[in-house]
Design a protein around this motif. Structure first.
Motif: not given
Length: 464
Positions: A93, A97, A171, A175
């Motif tokens: 995650e 990112y 995730w 994003s």
């Protein structure tokens, strides 16, 4: 720039407030990702304290504990298991990112602005709503999320029942924030959003009045965990319930909620809790004819089948009567107490490993992680009364001795290290024998219990 070392400690006041998303922007704004504390890891003592408080309150008001011991152990075991990947690498995650932020960001909002802080709060919560909703509506994502719903009880320990591989899809929904929100701000809110959801997993808090209109509360989340027909696929919110009200997935608490999966798994074994639905998907995939139907098995809802709507038919959800009896362990009280002691020791060891992970070698971390998994599996086997439980527990004890002898583990009391090492060298065989005797005692207790039940049945038959 703030000193990274100064940011590592969380005070008691901050610890309590972070559990309820009540931290201020000026307390939790960091320029770099390295400065951001691991709030989730630091929350462990607060998790335990609140669980104990819930236990006391439930005992005072209802005259019984807030939930069964076997279920709580399984939930906490899943929580420990879900955090193990963090020993070796940063969460996907965060890594995904950071990659988007470094390569594709459109603008850079100021990391120390309160406006950035509050915008991130809304953005993360909005992303969580859609991730959570898809985790119920896409079968392969449900295979991960179902772990959290597998408990047939509802208390604070249930919040810790987390999936090992859920974050490998979550995730995606966060994003877009990487196009303009700095990673350090995102990392703070990702943790606070998760921590907020801990306290809403309880039955001891009733309706909260006007707060029910805006916030996700215990009442709203009880509905989400129910397997009543009116509860399924409702109230996906993380912190703000407004998303459910806006997108038509809100449902107020009505009749008694029955918790758990629509088809309970009836097991406390951690790997079955984590991965059983993947096996269901695999079996259904090969049994379903046609390429597009196979594709649908994976990407449509868990209740889908050929000729059905995307999310399946509501009338096919098993009806509940409100008198369902949750699955419980047949292990004796003595054996369950033994499992609790072993888990408590493991939790101390787990915390020690996380604290010292920077100083430990990769080999030691790997061996410790494997030992943690072995211990959690053994506890699950004992609670399930699996035929090989005693053998597995004996093996676990021998592995513990071997890892201590090789220096990868250490006694919980440092002053005993030297004495313990000498005992292992001189009296290893005696310790091994005592471990075997301990397991024999477990088997004897189990056998005695079975004989006792058999005798009661015989006696009952005679007097009838």
């Amino acid at each position: 720039m703030k000193n990274p070392e100064a940011q590592q400690d969380v005070s008691v006041s901050q610890g309590i407030r972070m559990m309820f998303y009540m931290m201020k922007p000026n307390e939790t704004s960091f320029e770099t990702l390295e400065e951001v504390p691991d709030y989730v890891q630091k929350a462990t003592p607060f998790f335990i304290s609140l669980i104990l408080l819930e236990l006391v309150v439930s005992w005072i008001h209802k005259g019984k504990p807030s939930g069964p011991l076997d279920d709580a152990l399984t939930s906490m075991s899943a929580g420990v298991l879900s955090r193990l990947p963090g020993l070796f690498f940063r969460s996907i995650e965060l890594t995904s990112y950071i990659y988007i932020w470094e390569n594709y960001r459109l603008i850079s909002l100021p990391w120390d602005s309160p406006w950035t802080w509050y915008l991130t709060f809304l953005g993360v919560d909005f992303g969580y709503y859609w991730f959570h909703r898809m985790a119920h509506e896409v079968n392969i994502m449900w295979a991960a999320h179902q772990t959290h719903h597998s408990s047939e009880d509802y208390n604070l320990s249930t919040a810790l029942r987390q999936s090992v591989f859920q974050l490998y899809t979550s995730w995606i929904f966060y994003s877009p924030l990487a196009l303009f929100i700095p990673p350090s701000v995102y990392a703070v809110h990702l943790q606070f959003n998760l921590l907020y959801q801990f306290w809403i997993h309880t039955k001891v808090i009733d309706n909260l009045g006007p707060l029910e209109l805006i916030l996700n509360t215990p009442s709203h989340h009880r509905v989400h965990h129910g397997r009543n027909r009116y509860c399924v696929d409702k109230n996906f919110a993380g912190t703000l319930i407004i998303w459910d009200r806006i997108f038509g997935t809100f449902e107020a608490e009505k009749e008694k909620v029955v918790y758990g999966l629509t088809h309970p798994i009836n097991s406390f074994e951690p790997f079955k809790v984590q991965f059983h639905h993947l096996l269901t998907i695999w079996t259904t995939f090969w049994a379903t004819p046609g390429f597009f139907n196979k594709f649908s098995v994976i990407f449509k809802g868990p209740g889908w089948g050929p000729g059905k709507p995307r999310l399946g038919l509501n009338e096919e959800i098993p009806e509940v009567k409100g008198k369902e009896v949750p699955f419980s362990s047949s292990a004796s009280r003595l054996l369950q107490t033994y499992a609790v002691v072993q888990f408590a020791l493991l939790l101390t060891f787990y915390e020690d490993t996380y604290t010292d992970k920077a100083a430990l070698s990769q080999v030691t971390l790997l061996l410790r992680a494997c030992f943690i998994i072995l211990t959690l599996t053994s506890i699950g086997f004992l609670l399930d009364q699996r035929p090989k439980a005693a053998v597995l527990e004996t093996f676990r004890c021998l592995v513990f001795l071997m890892l201590c002898r090789l220096g990868h583990l250490k006694p919980f009391i440092p002053s005993l290290s030297f004495a313990f090492e000498n005992i292992l060298k001189r009296h290893g065989i005696i310790i091994v024998a005592s471990s075997i005797v301990r397991i024999m005692v477990i088997d004897i207790v189990k056998t005695w219990k079975n004989m006792k039940e058999h005798w009661i049945n015989i006696t009952h038959g005679i007097y009838l």
